[in-house]
Design a protein around this motif. Structure first.
Motif, PDB file in Angstrom:
ATOM      1  N   PRO A 132      13.899  53.527   6.213  1.00 25.27           N
ATOM      2  CA  PRO A 132      13.736  54.217   4.933  1.00 25.27           C
ATOM      3  C   PRO A 132      12.646  55.276   5.032  1.00 25.27           C
ATOM      4  N   ALA A 133      12.812  56.322   4.259  1.00 27.17           N
ATOM      5  CA  ALA A 133      11.823  57.397   4.262  1.00 27.17           C
ATOM      6  C   ALA A 133      10.515  56.895   3.659  1.00 27.17           C
ATOM      7  N   ALA A 134       9.418  57.389   4.193  1.00 30.42           N
ATOM      8  CA  ALA A 134       8.109  57.040   3.651  1.00 30.42           C
ATOM      9  C   ALA A 134       7.952  57.710   2.289  1.00 30.42           C
ATOM     10  N   PRO A 135       7.154  57.122   1.418  1.00 37.58           N
ATOM     11  CA  PRO A 135       6.915  57.748   0.116  1.00 37.58           C
ATOM     12  C   PRO A 135       6.294  59.140   0.291  1.00 37.58           C
ATOM     13  N   PRO A 136       6.550  60.047  -0.656  1.00 36.34           N
ATOM     14  CA  PRO A 136       6.014  61.407  -0.534  1.00 36.34           C
ATOM     15  C   PRO A 136       4.496  61.443  -0.319  1.00 36.34           C
ATOM     16  N   ARG A 137       3.755  60.545  -0.948  1.00 37.94           N
ATOM     17  CA  ARG A 137       2.296  60.530  -0.788  1.00 37.94           C
ATOM     18  C   ARG A 137       1.915  60.292   0.661  1.00 37.94           C
ATOM     19  N   VAL A 138       2.610  59.377   1.310  1.00 33.60           N
ATOM     20  CA  VAL A 138       2.329  59.076   2.712  1.00 33.60           C
ATOM     21  C   VAL A 138       2.728  60.248   3.596  1.00 33.60           C
ATOM     22  N   LYS A 167      -6.976  65.174  -3.178  1.00 32.37           N
ATOM     23  CA  LYS A 167      -6.098  66.141  -3.853  1.00 32.37           C
ATOM     24  C   LYS A 167      -4.661  65.997  -3.348  1.00 32.37           C
ATOM     25  N   VAL A 168      -4.514  65.804  -2.040  1.00 32.36           N
ATOM     26  CA  VAL A 168      -3.180  65.647  -1.463  1.00 32.36           C
ATOM     27  C   VAL A 168      -2.543  64.353  -1.953  1.00 32.36           C
ATOM     28  N   GLU A 169      -3.310  63.285  -1.985  1.00 32.46           N
ATOM     29  CA  GLU A 169      -2.772  62.007  -2.434  1.00 32.46           C
ATOM     30  C   GLU A 169      -2.389  62.035  -3.910  1.00 32.46           C
ATOM     31  N   ALA A 170      -3.097  62.844  -4.705  1.00 28.94           N
ATOM     32  CA  ALA A 170      -2.804  62.924  -6.133  1.00 28.94           C
ATOM     33  C   ALA A 170      -1.695  63.928  -6.451  1.00 28.94           C
ATOM     34  N   ALA A 171      -1.331  64.757  -5.479  1.00 23.59           N
ATOM     35  CA  ALA A 171      -0.321  65.795  -5.723  1.00 23.59           C
ATOM     36  C   ALA A 171       1.020  65.170  -6.089  1.00 23.59           C
ATOM     37  N   SER A 172       1.583  65.667  -7.175  1.00 22.36           N
ATOM     38  CA  SER A 172       2.898  65.163  -7.594  1.00 22.36           C
ATOM     39  C   SER A 172       3.983  66.218  -7.436  1.00 22.36           C
ATOM     40  N   THR A 173       3.583  67.444  -7.136  1.00 20.80           N
ATOM     41  CA  THR A 173       4.551  68.520  -6.913  1.00 20.80           C
ATOM     42  C   THR A 173       4.216  69.230  -5.607  1.00 20.80           C
ATOM     43  N   SER A 174       5.160  69.995  -5.130  1.00 27.63           N
ATOM     44  CA  SER A 174       4.936  70.777  -3.911  1.00 27.63           C
ATOM     45  C   SER A 174       3.831  71.808  -4.103  1.00 27.63           C
ATOM     46  N   ASP A 175       3.777  72.389  -5.300  1.00 26.43           N
ATOM     47  CA  ASP A 175       2.734  73.382  -5.578  1.00 26.43           C
ATOM     48  C   ASP A 175       1.342  72.755  -5.529  1.00 26.43           C
ATOM     49  N   GLU A 176       1.200  71.555  -6.076  1.00 23.76           N
ATOM     50  CA  GLU A 176      -0.093  70.868  -6.034  1.00 23.76           C
ATOM     51  C   GLU A 176      -0.464  70.511  -4.592  1.00 23.76           C
ATOM     52  N   PHE A 177       0.528  70.094  -3.812  1.00 19.68           N
ATOM     53  CA  PHE A 177       0.289  69.781  -2.406  1.00 19.68           C
ATOM     54  C   PHE A 177      -0.160  71.036  -1.651  1.00 19.68           C
TER      55      PHE A 177
END
Length: 96
Positions: free
Chosen positions: A31-37, A74-84
């Motif tokens: 399975p794919a890792a969660p986006p945060r990871v 900041k990366v861990e809290a990012a919920s969108t690509s723009d925030e990342f």
């Protein structure tokens, strides 16, 4: 300051926890890792590449380890690509 050895251990342990690098069994998909990871690992790979290959690391006074530590929440809290992207850019901005 986060040493390269300490960071390597963090990346290794993260890979163990997420299962990255472990071979999938025949006929089994992982399975794919969660986006945060995934985003955290992408930041770690970028940090390592810049640390090793960027020529400014040899002669400029850049606290690259601290830049990573500041960007990580900041990366861990990012919920969108723009925030990342903004979080990664904040780390890259420290190169000047």
């Amino acid at each position: 300051m986060l040493s390269c050895r300490t960071f390597s251990r963090i990346v290794f342990l993260s890979a163990l926890v997420t299962g990255e690098g472990a071979p999938a069994r025949a006929g089994e998909s992982r399975p794919a890792a969660p986006p945060r990871v995934e985003r955290t690992m992408a930041l770690a790979r970028l940090w390592a590449k810049v640390k090793v290959f960027h020529p400014w690391m040899q002669y400029k006074d850049v606290d690259w380890d601290s830049a990573f530590v500041r960007a990580l929440p900041k990366v861990e809290a990012a919920s969108t690509s723009d925030e990342f992207e903004a979080a990664v850019q904040s780390m890259l901005d420290e190169l000047g």
